[in-house]
Design a protein around this motif. Structure first.
Motif, PDB file in Angstrom:
ATOM      1  N   PHE A 134       0.545 -21.928  -4.570  1.00 22.49           N
ATOM      2  CA  PHE A 134      -0.650 -21.839  -3.739  1.00 22.49           C
ATOM      3  C   PHE A 134      -0.592 -20.682  -2.738  1.00 22.49           C
ATOM      4  N   ARG A 135       0.572 -20.462  -2.119  1.00 28.65           N
ATOM      5  CA  ARG A 135       0.679 -19.358  -1.154  1.00 28.65           C
ATOM      6  C   ARG A 135       0.498 -18.014  -1.839  1.00 28.65           C
ATOM      7  N   HIS A 136       1.124 -17.839  -3.002  1.00 27.95           N
ATOM      8  CA  HIS A 136       0.973 -16.586  -3.745  1.00 27.95           C
ATOM      9  C   HIS A 136      -0.491 -16.394  -4.163  1.00 27.95           C
ATOM     10  N   PHE A 137      -1.131 -17.450  -4.650  1.00 29.01           N
ATOM     11  CA  PHE A 137      -2.544 -17.421  -5.031  1.00 29.01           C
ATOM     12  C   PHE A 137      -3.407 -16.984  -3.841  1.00 29.01           C
ATOM     13  N   THR A 138      -3.131 -17.554  -2.680  1.00 31.03           N
ATOM     14  CA  THR A 138      -3.918 -17.234  -1.485  1.00 31.03           C
ATOM     15  C   THR A 138      -3.719 -15.784  -1.082  1.00 31.03           C
ATOM     16  N   ARG A 139      -2.464 -15.311  -1.084  1.00 30.53           N
ATOM     17  CA  ARG A 139      -2.207 -13.913  -0.713  1.00 30.53           C
ATOM     18  C   ARG A 139      -2.863 -12.950  -1.696  1.00 30.53           C
ATOM     19  N   LYS A 140      -2.767 -13.233  -2.978  1.00 32.27           N
ATOM     20  CA  LYS A 140      -3.360 -12.363  -3.996  1.00 32.27           C
ATOM     21  C   LYS A 140      -4.879 -12.255  -3.793  1.00 32.27           C
ATOM     22  N   ASN A 141      -5.529 -13.382  -3.552  1.00 37.13           N
ATOM     23  CA  ASN A 141      -6.973 -13.377  -3.343  1.00 37.13           C
ATOM     24  C   ASN A 141      -7.355 -12.762  -1.999  1.00 37.13           C
ATOM     25  N   ALA A 142      -6.550 -12.979  -0.980  1.00 42.24           N
ATOM     26  CA  ALA A 142      -6.800 -12.349   0.321  1.00 42.24           C
ATOM     27  C   ALA A 142      -6.732 -10.834   0.193  1.00 42.24           C
ATOM     28  N   ASP A 143      -5.731 -10.341  -0.517  1.00 40.87           N
ATOM     29  CA  ASP A 143      -5.592  -8.894  -0.725  1.00 40.87           C
ATOM     30  C   ASP A 143      -6.793  -8.329  -1.469  1.00 40.87           C
ATOM     31  N   LYS A 144      -7.272  -9.035  -2.500  1.00 38.66           N
ATOM     32  CA  LYS A 144      -8.436  -8.577  -3.260  1.00 38.66           C
ATOM     33  C   LYS A 144      -9.689  -8.500  -2.388  1.00 38.66           C
ATOM     34  N   LEU A 145      -9.814  -9.448  -1.451  1.00 38.58           N
ATOM     35  CA  LEU A 145     -11.011  -9.519  -0.607  1.00 38.58           C
ATOM     36  C   LEU A 145     -10.895  -8.721   0.688  1.00 38.58           C
ATOM     37  N   GLY A 146      -9.706  -8.214   0.991  1.00 40.37           N
ATOM     38  CA  GLY A 146      -9.511  -7.474   2.234  1.00 40.37           C
ATOM     39  C   GLY A 146      -9.310  -8.360   3.454  1.00 40.37           C
ATOM     40  N   ASP A 198      -9.719 -28.320   5.760  1.00 35.43           N
ATOM     41  CA  ASP A 198     -10.215 -28.432   7.130  1.00 35.43           C
ATOM     42  C   ASP A 198     -10.261 -27.026   7.726  1.00 35.43           C
ATOM     43  N   VAL A 199     -11.437 -26.605   8.178  1.00 29.13           N
ATOM     44  CA  VAL A 199     -11.645 -25.249   8.684  1.00 29.13           C
ATOM     45  C   VAL A 199     -12.121 -25.316  10.128  1.00 29.13           C
ATOM     46  N   THR A 200     -11.431 -24.575  11.014  1.00 24.65           N
ATOM     47  CA  THR A 200     -11.860 -24.472  12.408  1.00 24.65           C
ATOM     48  C   THR A 200     -11.833 -23.010  12.840  1.00 24.65           C
ATOM     49  N   ASP A 201     -12.598 -22.706  13.886  1.00 25.44           N
ATOM     50  CA  ASP A 201     -12.585 -21.356  14.445  1.00 25.44           C
ATOM     51  C   ASP A 201     -11.275 -21.094  15.164  1.00 25.44           C
ATOM     52  N   VAL A 202     -10.868 -19.829  15.178  1.00 25.99           N
ATOM     53  CA  VAL A 202      -9.659 -19.419  15.877  1.00 25.99           C
ATOM     54  C   VAL A 202     -10.076 -18.660  17.127  1.00 25.99           C
ATOM     55  N   ASP A 203      -9.487 -19.043  18.244  1.00 27.20           N
ATOM     56  CA  ASP A 203      -9.815 -18.402  19.514  1.00 27.20           C
ATOM     57  C   ASP A 203      -8.814 -17.327  19.922  1.00 27.20           C
ATOM     58  N   GLU A 204      -7.747 -17.150  19.148  1.00 24.63           N
ATOM     59  CA  GLU A 204      -6.723 -16.177  19.529  1.00 24.63           C
ATOM     60  C   GLU A 204      -7.286 -14.765  19.439  1.00 24.63           C
ATOM     61  N   SER A 205      -6.820 -13.895  20.314  1.00 22.51           N
ATOM     62  CA  SER A 205      -7.322 -12.524  20.349  1.00 22.51           C
ATOM     63  C   SER A 205      -6.490 -11.578  19.486  1.00 22.51           C
ATOM     64  N   LYS A 206      -5.303 -12.018  19.054  1.00 23.85           N
ATOM     65  CA  LYS A 206      -4.429 -11.162  18.242  1.00 23.85           C
ATOM     66  C   LYS A 206      -5.072 -10.880  16.888  1.00 23.85           C
ATOM     67  N   ASP A 207      -5.158  -9.598  16.526  1.00 26.14           N
ATOM     68  CA  ASP A 207      -5.644  -9.217  15.210  1.00 26.14           C
ATOM     69  C   ASP A 207      -4.464  -9.045  14.270  1.00 26.14           C
ATOM     70  N   HIS A 208      -4.663  -9.404  13.020  1.00 24.47           N
ATOM     71  CA  HIS A 208      -3.637  -9.279  12.002  1.00 24.47           C
ATOM     72  C   HIS A 208      -3.808  -7.958  11.260  1.00 24.47           C
ATOM     73  N   ASN A 209      -2.705  -7.329  10.883  1.00 22.88           N
ATOM     74  CA  ASN A 209      -2.743  -6.030  10.201  1.00 22.88           C
ATOM     75  C   ASN A 209      -2.655  -6.157   8.687  1.00 22.88           C
ATOM     76  N   SER A 210      -2.239  -7.304   8.197  1.00 20.00           N
ATOM     77  CA  SER A 210      -2.054  -7.517   6.766  1.00 20.00           C
ATOM     78  C   SER A 210      -2.162  -9.018   6.507  1.00 20.00           C
ATOM     79  N   PHE A 211      -1.923  -9.426   5.255  1.00 16.72           N
ATOM     80  CA  PHE A 211      -1.863 -10.846   4.929  1.00 16.72           C
ATOM     81  C   PHE A 211      -0.439 -11.162   4.523  1.00 16.72           C
ATOM     82  N   GLU A 212       0.162 -12.144   5.197  1.00 16.42           N
ATOM     83  CA  GLU A 212       1.563 -12.477   4.973  1.00 16.42           C
ATOM     84  C   GLU A 212       1.737 -13.897   4.468  1.00 16.42           C
TER      85      GLU A 212
END
Length: 89
Positions: free
Chosen positions: A16-28, A72-86
């Motif tokens: 599942f983690r590999h699937f998620t990363r692969k799809n995240a990379d495809k979608l940006g 379960d999906v919730t909004d994230v309030d953190e201000s840190k931006d991510h540079n990649s998908f890990e």
């Protein structure tokens, strides 16, 4: 847009983690995904609204050998931006 996700079902030991990363990379999508000790998968998705919604939809199906019971999906309030998908181990 940034969303915090918890995925329950048969989502560990099925790629599942590999699937998620692969799809995240495809979608940006930026962010991360990891397994939790209780058997769930946790993730943060950062991207445009349409990209994030598409990745959530793909996660509802998951890889072939998985079974997604709930997301379960919730909004994230953190201000840190991510540079990649890990994948966090």
């Amino acid at each position: 847009m940034k969303k915090h996700i918890y995925i329950t079902g048969r989502v560990q030991g099925v790629g599942f983690r590999h699937f998620t990363r692969k799809n995240a990379d495809k979608l940006g999508i930026k962010g991360w995904v990891k397994n939790l000790p209780d058997g769930r998968v946790e993730a943060v998705f950062q991207g445009t609204e349409s990209e994030v919604k598409e990745l959530i939809e793909r996660c509802k199906d998951g890889p072939v050998s998985s079974y997604v019971k709930d997301i379960d999906v919730t909004d994230v309030d953190e201000s840190k931006d991510h540079n990649s998908f890990e994948v966090i181990l």
